[in-house]
Scaffold this active site. Structure first.
Site, short mmCIF file in Angstrom:
data_model
loop_
_atom_site.label_atom_id
_atom_site.label_comp_id
_atom_site.label_asym_id
_atom_site.label_seq_id
_atom_site.Cartn_x
_atom_site.Cartn_y
_atom_site.Cartn_z
N ARG A 134 0.84 -1.24 0.11
CA ARG A 134 0.28 0.05 0.26
C ARG A 134 1.02 1.33 0.20
NH1 ARG A 134 -1.86 -3.95 3.43
NH2 ARG A 134 -4.39 -4.19 3.58
N LYS A 158 -2.43 -2.31 7.88
CA LYS A 158 -3.16 -1.87 9.21
C LYS A 158 -3.53 -2.50 10.08
CE LYS A 158 -6.23 -1.18 4.68
NZ LYS A 158 -7.93 -1.59 4.01
N HIS A 229 -2.94 3.53 -5.55
CA HIS A 229 -3.75 1.78 -5.58
C HIS A 229 -4.19 1.34 -6.83
CE1 HIS A 229 -5.37 -0.73 -1.90
NE2 HIS A 229 -6.25 -1.00 -3.10
N ARG A 232 -1.00 -1.37 -7.04
CA ARG A 232 -1.07 -2.30 -6.08
C ARG A 232 -2.17 -3.46 -6.65
NH1 ARG A 232 -0.97 -4.68 -0.32
NH2 ARG A 232 -3.62 -4.96 0.37
N HIS A 255 -4.23 -9.06 3.71
CA HIS A 255 -4.82 -9.73 3.83
C HIS A 255 -5.35 -10.96 4.80
CE1 HIS A 255 -5.97 -7.08 0.64
NE2 HIS A 255 -5.19 -7.94 -0.47
N TYR A 264 -10.36 -10.68 -8.73
CA TYR A 264 -9.16 -10.72 -9.01
C TYR A 264 -9.08 -12.47 -9.65
CZ TYR A 264 -7.20 -6.95 -6.74
OH TYR A 264 -6.91 -5.41 -6.75
#
Length: 286
Positions: A134, A158, A229, A232, A255, A264
């Site tokens: 990110r 995150k 982004h 990414r 993730h 995806y």
């Protein structure tokens, strides 16, 4: 830091709207005000005059909900107010703003590397495309987070969760050139830890980087909206198209589950269907 700034901006916009609606104190907030705000949010358009995407609307709603829940915990407003605001349904769409490898190369080649900032920008984008991290993780990198000998970087994602990501050979080459030939001339404060510095010697700011990227994309003639982004997404797409294990990609991206990669997977099956129609003899002759 980027998430905090974005949330603060959204919260200020929310409270300004309430003020314009006559709500100058939390105690005066009523459900009808939130209904009117959500209607106004649904009618808002972006800079191009198009309606906001469901994801953008939900981001605004999420910030408002957190703020109202805080006020409820403090006993200032009823908790029912936060529950009154409802998220909108987000369509199950393929990832947007994905560049092909050729487009990425064209954009990267459009960055002038005869200036210190240009070299810095090129290195940042090479790193984004190589590792899929990110932009907040990129700009938060400190020198001691890099292990170029082993080709890895320690990033903080995150929730403050850290993970080690691999760096590609091209990204490492640009990093080495930047760290040895460019960064020493940008550093104005001894002991500065940030990897990427702006012309003033400070940690490179997100909004400056985003503005530069828009300019490079325009110069390269990229006809879709490009954001940090995008790199990414493009990295993820190319990895899966190349046959990468989805679990490994999930770990690299940081993730929590494979659910985020479902879009995806849809993209890769779309590619397979196109190839099938083009190459299978029964499809060609029908």
């Amino acid at each position: 830091p980027v998430t905090i700034r974005t949330s603060s901006f959204i919260l200020r916009r929310f409270t300004r709207w309430l003020g314009a609606a006559g709500v100058h104190a939390p105690e005066r907030l009523r459900g009808r005000h939130l209904d009117d705000w959500q209607n106004a949010l649904a009618a808002r358009v972006n800079g191009s005059g198009k309606p906001l995407k469901a994801r953008s609307v939900n981001k605004e709603i999420g910030v408002a909900k957190v703020f109202l829940l805080y006020l409820a915990r403090e006993g200032i407003v009823p908790s029912a107010l936060a529950e009154r605001i409802e998220y909108v349904k987000e369509p199950n769409m393929l990832p947007g703003s994905v560049l092909t490898h050729a487009q990425v190369r064209r954009l990267l080649d459009a960055i002038p590397t005869d200036t210190a900032e240009g070299c810095c920008n090129r290195t940042m984008l090479e790193l984004l495309y190589s590792s899929g991290i990110r932009v907040g993780e990129l700009l938060g990198l400190d020198l001691n987070h890099l292990d170029l000998r082993n080709g890895t970087a320690l990033v903080t994602g995150k929730g403050g969760k850290q993970r080690v990501v691999p760096l590609g050979r091209t990204a490492i080459k640009f990093l080495e050139n930047y760290l040895h030939g460019i960064r020493p001339h940008l550093e104005t404060t001894a002991g500065e830890k940030a990897v990427f510095l702006d012309p003033l010697g400070k940690r490179y700011p997100y909004y400056t980087f985003r503005r530069r990227l828009h300019a490079y994309a325009g110069k390269a003639g990229i006809d879709i909206q490009v954001t940090p982004h995008t790199f990414r997404r493009s990295c993820t797409t190319e990895m899966l198209r190349g046959g990468a294990n989805m679990y490994h990609v999930k770990e690299m991206l940081g993730h929590e589950s494979l659910d985020t990669l479902k879009h995806y997977a849809l993209l890769t099956i779309t590619d397979l269907k196109k190839t099938h129609r083009k190459c299978h003899p029964r499809e060609r002759n029908s």
